[in-house]
Design a protein around this motif. Structure first.
Motif, PDB file in Angstrom:
ATOM      1  N   UNK A 149       0.810  -1.213   0.000  1.00  0.00           N
ATOM      2  CA  UNK A 149       0.000   0.000   0.000  1.00  0.00           C
ATOM      3  C   UNK A 149       0.839   1.257   0.000  1.00  0.00           C
ATOM      4  N   UNK A 150       2.057   1.146   0.509  1.00  0.00           N
ATOM      5  CA  UNK A 150       2.926   2.314   0.611  1.00  0.00           C
ATOM      6  C   UNK A 150       4.295   1.980   0.007  1.00  0.00           C
ATOM      7  N   UNK A 151       5.378   2.194   0.701  1.00  0.00           N
ATOM      8  CA  UNK A 151       6.717   1.994   0.140  1.00  0.00           C
ATOM      9  C   UNK A 151       7.509   1.045   1.023  1.00  0.00           C
ATOM     10  N   UNK A 152       7.989  -0.047   0.428  1.00  0.00           N
ATOM     11  CA  UNK A 152       8.824  -1.015   1.137  1.00  0.00           C
ATOM     12  C   UNK A 152      10.284  -0.802   0.744  1.00  0.00           C
ATOM     13  N   UNK A 153      11.168  -0.920   1.704  1.00  0.00           N
ATOM     14  CA  UNK A 153      12.597  -0.794   1.439  1.00  0.00           C
ATOM     15  C   UNK A 153      13.249  -2.156   1.371  1.00  0.00           C
ATOM     16  N   UNK A 154      13.641  -2.588   0.160  1.00  0.00           N
ATOM     17  CA  UNK A 154      14.165  -3.954   0.027  1.00  0.00           C
ATOM     18  C   UNK A 154      15.685  -4.041   0.156  1.00  0.00           C
ATOM     19  N   UNK A 155      16.333  -2.932   0.525  1.00  0.00           N
ATOM     20  CA  UNK A 155      17.760  -2.978   0.855  1.00  0.00           C
ATOM     21  C   UNK A 155      18.009  -2.423   2.261  1.00  0.00           C
ATOM     22  N   UNK A 156      17.012  -2.541   3.115  1.00  0.00           N
ATOM     23  CA  UNK A 156      17.128  -2.112   4.507  1.00  0.00           C
ATOM     24  C   UNK A 156      17.703  -3.275   5.313  1.00  0.00           C
ATOM     25  N   UNK A 323       7.158   4.596  10.328  1.00  0.00           N
ATOM     26  CA  UNK A 323       8.145   3.647   9.829  1.00  0.00           C
ATOM     27  C   UNK A 323       8.043   2.350  10.626  1.00  0.00           C
ATOM     28  N   UNK A 324       7.804   1.237   9.921  1.00  0.00           N
ATOM     29  CA  UNK A 324       7.736  -0.081  10.543  1.00  0.00           C
ATOM     30  C   UNK A 324       8.974  -0.868  10.131  1.00  0.00           C
ATOM     31  N   UNK A 325       9.721  -1.329  11.119  1.00  0.00           N
ATOM     32  CA  UNK A 325      10.924  -2.099  10.838  1.00  0.00           C
ATOM     33  C   UNK A 325      10.976  -3.323  11.747  1.00  0.00           C
ATOM     34  N   UNK A 326      11.955  -4.163  11.505  1.00  0.00           N
ATOM     35  CA  UNK A 326      12.212  -5.336  12.340  1.00  0.00           C
ATOM     36  C   UNK A 326      13.662  -5.260  12.812  1.00  0.00           C
ATOM     37  N   UNK A 364      26.614  -3.226   8.743  1.00  0.00           N
ATOM     38  CA  UNK A 364      25.225  -3.673   8.771  1.00  0.00           C
ATOM     39  C   UNK A 364      25.113  -5.161   8.430  1.00  0.00           C
ATOM     40  N   UNK A 365      24.006  -5.752   8.842  1.00  0.00           N
ATOM     41  CA  UNK A 365      23.815  -7.170   8.646  1.00  0.00           C
ATOM     42  C   UNK A 365      22.839  -7.477   7.533  1.00  0.00           C
ATOM     43  N   UNK A 366      22.093  -8.527   7.710  1.00  0.00           N
ATOM     44  CA  UNK A 366      21.190  -9.019   6.667  1.00  0.00           C
ATOM     45  C   UNK A 366      19.919  -8.167   6.593  1.00  0.00           C
ATOM     46  N   UNK A 367      19.212  -8.290   5.481  1.00  0.00           N
ATOM     47  CA  UNK A 367      18.027  -7.457   5.250  1.00  0.00           C
ATOM     48  C   UNK A 367      16.860  -7.895   6.140  1.00  0.00           C
ATOM     49  N   UNK A 368      16.108  -6.904   6.566  1.00  0.00           N
ATOM     50  CA  UNK A 368      14.892  -7.125   7.353  1.00  0.00           C
ATOM     51  C   UNK A 368      13.762  -6.319   6.729  1.00  0.00           C
ATOM     52  N   UNK A 369      12.501  -6.691   6.993  1.00  0.00           N
ATOM     53  CA  UNK A 369      11.380  -5.933   6.425  1.00  0.00           C
ATOM     54  C   UNK A 369      11.370  -4.486   6.918  1.00  0.00           C
ATOM     55  N   UNK A 370      10.982  -3.583   6.011  1.00  0.00           N
ATOM     56  CA  UNK A 370      10.919  -2.156   6.341  1.00  0.00           C
ATOM     57  C   UNK A 370       9.883  -1.501   5.441  1.00  0.00           C
ATOM     58  N   UNK A 371       8.986  -0.717   6.049  1.00  0.00           N
ATOM     59  CA  UNK A 371       7.918  -0.054   5.300  1.00  0.00           C
ATOM     60  C   UNK A 371       7.765   1.369   5.820  1.00  0.00           C
ATOM     61  N   UNK A 372       7.537   2.318   4.896  1.00  0.00           N
ATOM     62  CA  UNK A 372       7.297   3.718   5.245  1.00  0.00           C
ATOM     63  C   UNK A 372       5.874   4.078   4.835  1.00  0.00           C
ATOM     64  N   UNK A 373       5.060   4.503   5.810  1.00  0.00           N
ATOM     65  CA  UNK A 373       3.642   4.779   5.599  1.00  0.00           C
ATOM     66  C   UNK A 373       3.397   6.271   5.745  1.00  0.00           C
ATOM     67  N   UNK A 374       2.906   6.900   4.678  1.00  0.00           N
ATOM     68  CA  UNK A 374       2.603   8.338   4.682  1.00  0.00           C
ATOM     69  C   UNK A 374       1.955   8.686   3.350  1.00  0.00           C
ATOM     70  N   UNK A 375       1.387   9.881   3.217  1.00  0.00           N
ATOM     71  CA  UNK A 375       0.868  10.279   1.899  1.00  0.00           C
ATOM     72  C   UNK A 375       1.962  10.428   0.839  1.00  0.00           C
ATOM     73  N   UNK A 421      24.974   5.170   4.931  1.00  0.00           N
ATOM     74  CA  UNK A 421      23.600   4.691   5.037  1.00  0.00           C
ATOM     75  C   UNK A 421      22.633   5.776   4.560  1.00  0.00           C
ATOM     76  N   UNK A 422      21.574   5.378   3.885  1.00  0.00           N
ATOM     77  CA  UNK A 422      20.566   6.312   3.388  1.00  0.00           C
ATOM     78  C   UNK A 422      19.900   7.063   4.537  1.00  0.00           C
ATOM     79  N   UNK A 423      19.537   8.318   4.274  1.00  0.00           N
ATOM     80  CA  UNK A 423      18.726   9.059   5.250  1.00  0.00           C
ATOM     81  C   UNK A 423      17.224   8.932   4.945  1.00  0.00           C
ATOM     82  N   UNK A 424      16.870   8.112   3.967  1.00  0.00           N
ATOM     83  CA  UNK A 424      15.487   7.750   3.650  1.00  0.00           C
ATOM     84  C   UNK A 424      14.669   8.865   2.990  1.00  0.00           C
ATOM     85  N   UNK A 425      15.228  10.057   2.875  1.00  0.00           N
ATOM     86  CA  UNK A 425      14.444  11.184   2.358  1.00  0.00           C
ATOM     87  C   UNK A 425      14.000  10.938   0.922  1.00  0.00           C
TER      88      UNK A 425
END
Length: 633
Positions: A149-156, A323-326, A364-375, A421-425
């Protein structure tokens, strides 16, 4: 009990849309970290991401890709390697049982052993074969819906190749005190495990408690409002509780009340409903809803939906980012070998305290799920920049600085992370906000026992004494079945990284490779499909000047030919002659430019749908839209 009160209040108050059109106009950021799942185990099958359809998968010197994890004879006589496998492959009761499955060990030792000095091929041997198992959409419908529904980060990536505590400490401070970093030897660490006993372990590591400054102390001094929301059952997941200054804070102090108090998640829901959230909210969920194996993904999905609904129903949703992360992978493996610092980087590399692995990087280690929810992140997109838990700190710093706050930049973060590391902007598109909401399926309400406690996982384990299915050794001849992925696409945002099939489109046209029988010997443009599925428009990018240069070569997924100078096409054997291309992200919906490094010309498609070469100056203000695609054709 105040459950669902926030939803009622939100409906009563209504939602007044106040537009945030730049970083400084965001008023609220919500940080919500769950537990112990890897990217591949949750989202490896998802369409349009770097998952089980990775065209750049690492191949080791033995000729085996990292899909093939090593299997010892004592593990099985039926196979020498194990491919990723669907945990619910037996169907029926298995689909219920795998909700409460545990994969393997999430310790520092197990992670370093699986990583195997960069070969990344010992998940089955040095962790467990279930570490190489994965879920599908049917098991995680809510998590998939939120991510799409929003934006997932697949290299987080997880911040540290180890367990929960070091990763959560990084989230609130930017360090675990690896030698050479900002902290001194007497400040605790190097924090590589979940140890919470005073003093150091037998290896002289994980010295506790921790004594360096957290980001929330900076925010408090700078006048930034903040609050950690947790119930009495917080699974010991509040990282601030592991710092000396919080442990010894006066009960009436801001550190104690904002960082150590048990104000409850209901207080978060109420504040969201009334539009009174602080600038920074940090959510720590209860054990049963944490998604930490064996606690069930479907119960965590219920909590995720509660938080998402609270944010999106708020009258301040138009000015809020969630921001939802693991925190870490939880013993589940991931096929992408971690992006990390060069050997010897201060604050990153150390001599293994266990005396087993030699010189190692902490993360940094292995990838984990990450999603950014906003308009500004709405709409089935994938963010491809390299990031880790430090990235959330970097975003907060950039956002707070844009809002005029001073002295909010921590000096405790390891320098290399701040630089790399990205600042996510770049994930946010302020020019094209979308205030609509996707459909998220209803989440099953977690089971509550007679004492009023969540007890779904206990019920699952009672139904399934051994929720682990048999490992399919020797039964993976059909690679297409085991490396399962869904057909589909996502729009790409952020600077590009390897690992996906991509289409480059502009004005309804796409970069296309002519079929071999065609008289055209150069690139062309042709009409793009709405689902971006045309294979002659599908491309693979390859690093040639380092992972951070932004310079790639491009090959066709259709026939393997390479793009040469000024767009001529080269045969499959001419990789070394392929043209270096600089691919730059313009941001805010303006797409990507493709520039030939030699000569400087830009590749573009004009208004008539023709492929053109543009002079280096001026640079295009609008480029190609890029889509990450996963199709079986």
């Amino acid at each position: 009990m105040m459950l669902f009160l926030w939803a009622t209040l939100a409906l009563m108050l209504g939602s007044s849309t106040v537009i945030a059109d730049s970083l400084k106009d965001i008023e609220h950021v919500v940080i919500f970290m769950q537990e112990n799942r890897s990217w591949d185990c949750y989202f490896g099958t998802m369409p349009g991401v770097r998952g089980f359809n990775d065209p750049n998968v690492q191949v080791n010197s033995d000729g085996q890709s990292v899909w093939h994890q090593q299997v010892d004879p004592e593990m099985s006589q039926d196979a020498k390697t194990l491919l990723p496998w669907y945990l619910g492959y037996l169907g029926r009761d298995t689909l219920d049982a795998i909700q409460c499955i545990s994969a393997g060990d999430n310790s520092y030792y197990a992670n370093q052993a699986a990583y195997n000095h960069g070969l990344n091929n010992n998940w089955a041997r040095n962790n467990t074969p279930w570490s190489w198992g994965y879920f599908k959409r049917q098991d995680l419908p809510v998590q998939f819906a939120i991510a799409e529904g929003w934006t997932a980060g697949d290299m987080y990536q997880e911040a540290q190749i180890t367990a929960t505590n070091p990763n959560r400490v990084t989230l609130v401070s930017g360090s675990i005190n690896v030698p050479g970093g900002p902290q001194g030897k007497d400040q605790g660490g190097v924090y590589i495990d979940n140890r919470e006993a005073p003093g150091c372990d037998e290896h002289g590591a994980s010295c506790y408690p921790l004594h360096w400054k957290t980001i929330y102390e900076y925010y408090e001094e700078a006048g930034v409002s903040w609050q950690l929301y947790q119930d009495n059952d917080n699974f010991d997941d509040n990282p601030l509780a592991w710092f000396h200054q919080f442990q010894n804070a006066h009960p009436d102090s801001p550190l104690a009340q904002k960082g150590m108090g048990f104000v409850g998640l209901e207080a978060f829901y109420l504040a969201a409903a009334t539009g009174t959230l602080p600038a920074v909210s940090f959510i720590v969920g209860p054990q049963e809803l944490s998604e930490h194996p064996p606690w069930m993904p479907k119960d965590g999905a219920w909590l995720q939906k509660q938080v998402v609904d609270a944010v999106t129903s708020s009258p301040k949703y138009s000015k809020t980012l969630l921001m939802i992360s693991f925190d870490e992978t939880g013993g589940f493996g991931d096929h992408v070998t971690p992006f990390h610092s060069p050997h010897g980087t201060p604050g990153e590399w150390m001599t293994d305290p266990l005396g087993i692995f030699g010189e190692v990087f902490s993360g940094p280690g292995f990838r984990v799920p990450f999603v950014m929810i906003s308009p500004w992140t709405r709409g089935n997109r994938v963010f491809t920049e390299r990031a880790d838990h430090n990235s959330q700190i970097l975003f907060l710093e950039k956002w707070l600085a844009a809002r005029g706050h001073k002295n909010i930049e921590t000096d405790q973060m390891v320098h290399w992370r701040r630089e790399h590391m990205s600042d996510l902007v770049n994930a946010l598109d302020f020019e094209n906000p979308d205030y609509s909401l996707p459909h998220i399926p209803e989440a099953e309400t977690p089971h509550i026992n007679n004492q009023g406690n969540y007890a779904g996982t206990g019920e699952c384990l009672n139904r399934h004494r051994n929720p682990r299915p048999p490992v399919p050794y020797g039964k993976q001849q059909n690679v297409n079945n085991t490396l399962f992925f869904e057909d589909g696409f996502k729009e790409v945002v952020g600077y590009l990284t390897e690992g996906r099939y991509l289409t480059f489109e502009k004005g309804g046209q796409a970069l296309t490779i002519p079929k071999l029988g065609d008289y055209i010997k150069t690139l062309k443009a042709s009409r793009a499909k709405r689902d971006h599925s045309e294979i002659t428009q599908r491309w693979i990018i390859h690093y040639i000047s380092g992972e951070e240069s932004g310079i790639f070569t491009m090959s066709s997924a259709f026939d393997g030919r390479w793009i040469g100078h000024r767009g001529e096409l080269l045969g499959t054997d001419y990789r070394d002659a392929a043209a270096p291309l600089r691919i730059s992200f313009l941001g805010n919906g303006n797409g990507y430019t493709i520039q030939f490094v030699r000569g400087g010309e830009y590749l573009t498609i004009d208004r008539d749908g023709n492929l053109k070469m543009m002079n280096p100056s001026p640079a295009p203000k609008e480029g190609f839209k890029v889509f990450s695609v996963t199709y079986h054709n």
